[in-house]
Design an enzyme around this catalytic site. Sequence first.
Site, mmCIF file in Angstrom:
data_model
loop_
_atom_site.group_PDB
_atom_site.id
_atom_site.type_symbol
_atom_site.label_atom_id
_atom_site.label_comp_id
_atom_site.label_asym_id
_atom_site.label_seq_id
_atom_site.Cartn_x
_atom_site.Cartn_y
_atom_site.Cartn_z
ATOM 1 C CG ASP A 1 -10.976 22.497 -26.227
ATOM 2 O OD1 ASP A 1 -9.864 23.029 -25.671
ATOM 3 O OD2 ASP A 1 -10.681 21.881 -27.135
ATOM 4 C CG MET A 2 -11.581 23.145 -19.842
ATOM 5 S SD MET A 2 -10.823 24.922 -18.897
ATOM 6 C CE MET A 2 -9.959 24.116 -17.624
ATOM 7 C CG HIS B 1 2.837 5.070 -1.930
ATOM 8 N ND1 HIS B 1 2.628 5.259 -0.664
ATOM 9 C CD2 HIS B 1 2.534 3.847 -2.303
ATOM 10 C CE1 HIS B 1 1.773 4.313 -0.209
ATOM 11 N NE2 HIS B 1 1.684 3.183 -1.313
ATOM 12 C CE LYS C 1 -3.814 1.123 8.373
ATOM 13 N NZ LYS C 1 -4.130 2.038 7.619
ATOM 14 N N GLY D 1 -7.955 9.558 7.083
ATOM 15 C CA GLY D 1 -8.552 8.597 7.926
ATOM 16 C C GLY D 1 -7.497 7.820 8.743
HETATM 17 C C1 R5P Z 1 -0.723 4.161 2.443
HETATM 18 O O1 R5P Z 1 0.012 3.402 2.051
HETATM 19 C C2 R5P Z 1 -0.237 5.661 2.591
HETATM 20 O O2 R5P Z 1 1.067 5.357 3.109
HETATM 21 C C3 R5P Z 1 -1.007 6.412 3.419
HETATM 22 O O3 R5P Z 1 -1.144 5.842 4.821
HETATM 23 C C4 R5P Z 1 -2.352 6.585 2.757
HETATM 24 O O4 R5P Z 1 -2.443 7.084 1.511
HETATM 25 C C5 R5P Z 1 -3.117 7.747 3.737
HETATM 26 O O5 R5P Z 1 -4.420 7.852 3.213
HETATM 27 P P1 R5P Z 1 -5.633 8.445 4.033
HETATM 28 O O6 R5P Z 1 -5.462 9.741 4.809
HETATM 29 O O7 R5P Z 1 -6.640 8.633 2.993
HETATM 30 O O8 R5P Z 1 -5.826 7.562 5.136
#
Ligand code: R5P
Length: 317
Positions: free
Chosen positions: A41-42, A134, A197, A230
């Site tokens: 069942d994983m 992060h 941005k 992106g």
């Molecule tokens: C944002 O705060 C991170 O440092 C990256 O820039 C982000 O997670 C990149 O995400 P994606 O490749 O989907 O644009």
Amino acid sequence: MPGKNGAIKLVAGNSNPRLAEAIAAYLKTPLTRAVVRRFADMEIFVEIQENVRGADVFVVQSTSFPANDHLMELLIITDALKRASARRITAVLPYFGYARQDRKPGPRTPISAKLVANLITRAGADRVLTLDLHAGQIQGFFDIPTDNLYASPVMVRDIKDRFDLANVMVVSPDVGGVVRARGLAKRINAPLAIIDKRRERPGESEVMNVIGDVDGRTCILLDDIVDSGGTLVNAADALLAQGAKEVYAYITHGVLSGGAVARVTASHLKELVITDSIQPTEAVRVADNIRVLSIASLLGEAIARTAAEESVSSLFD
Ligand code: R5P
């Protein structure tokens, strides 16, 4: 390999077996025999097949895709080791997932990074060894010693080998990444540009302002994560529109979900360089403009120093 806290044992989950093998080769210590598999069942089944009583155990597991399965593997492996009387358990997380939810951006939202840190601690980890979190403050989400390593020495070596540094400009793809990018720029003695941005009004597309003169420059974008791709692809276009000669990217964690590899391959990025903190997929391995640097010796050395109670931070002096 004997350490100050008993024999060193390396245990690998299923997230990144190639990196675990490479770390084991660096440390000249075989991976501990263990079964980490699924019930029908994983549900996850774990059995450590060697004695770990009194050992200094390092569990190598990135909480990468599928993040929930890999996190659960880590927790269950840790529980198994605790109950088997390991003297000390270090969760080695080359990629710590769930890190992007590290604060409440609005009401009734979770702080998932803190929750996951609590889970790892409660499962029985005594220490954490991770890479390019992060956000640095996530270190404080763990109430156990946590070493946050940097991939920058590996990247700097590669950049120095491949580029004419006189023409290089380091670029942060967003304002949040400026400290990280400035650190790299200092190490290679290059100038820094920043992409700002902005979405002027909800529903309107983002405007990208490049702060710094990138005309004629070889631009190196630096970030911790590439997920959809992106951010990178748009940043590369904005830099080329401002006259950049060519655009490269150095990103620690190649999350590369969905159609990201195709997006990067079809983009104007000359090359995306990632590390093996997340095991590269076949699509990544065959992509023309994606290259992988290994952080196995960096992690291996940090494990050796942790076991010997030596300084880890001096790796980055
Ligand atoms: C944002 O705060 C991170 O440092 C990256 O820039 C982000 O997670 C990149 O995400 P994606 O490749 O989907 O644009």
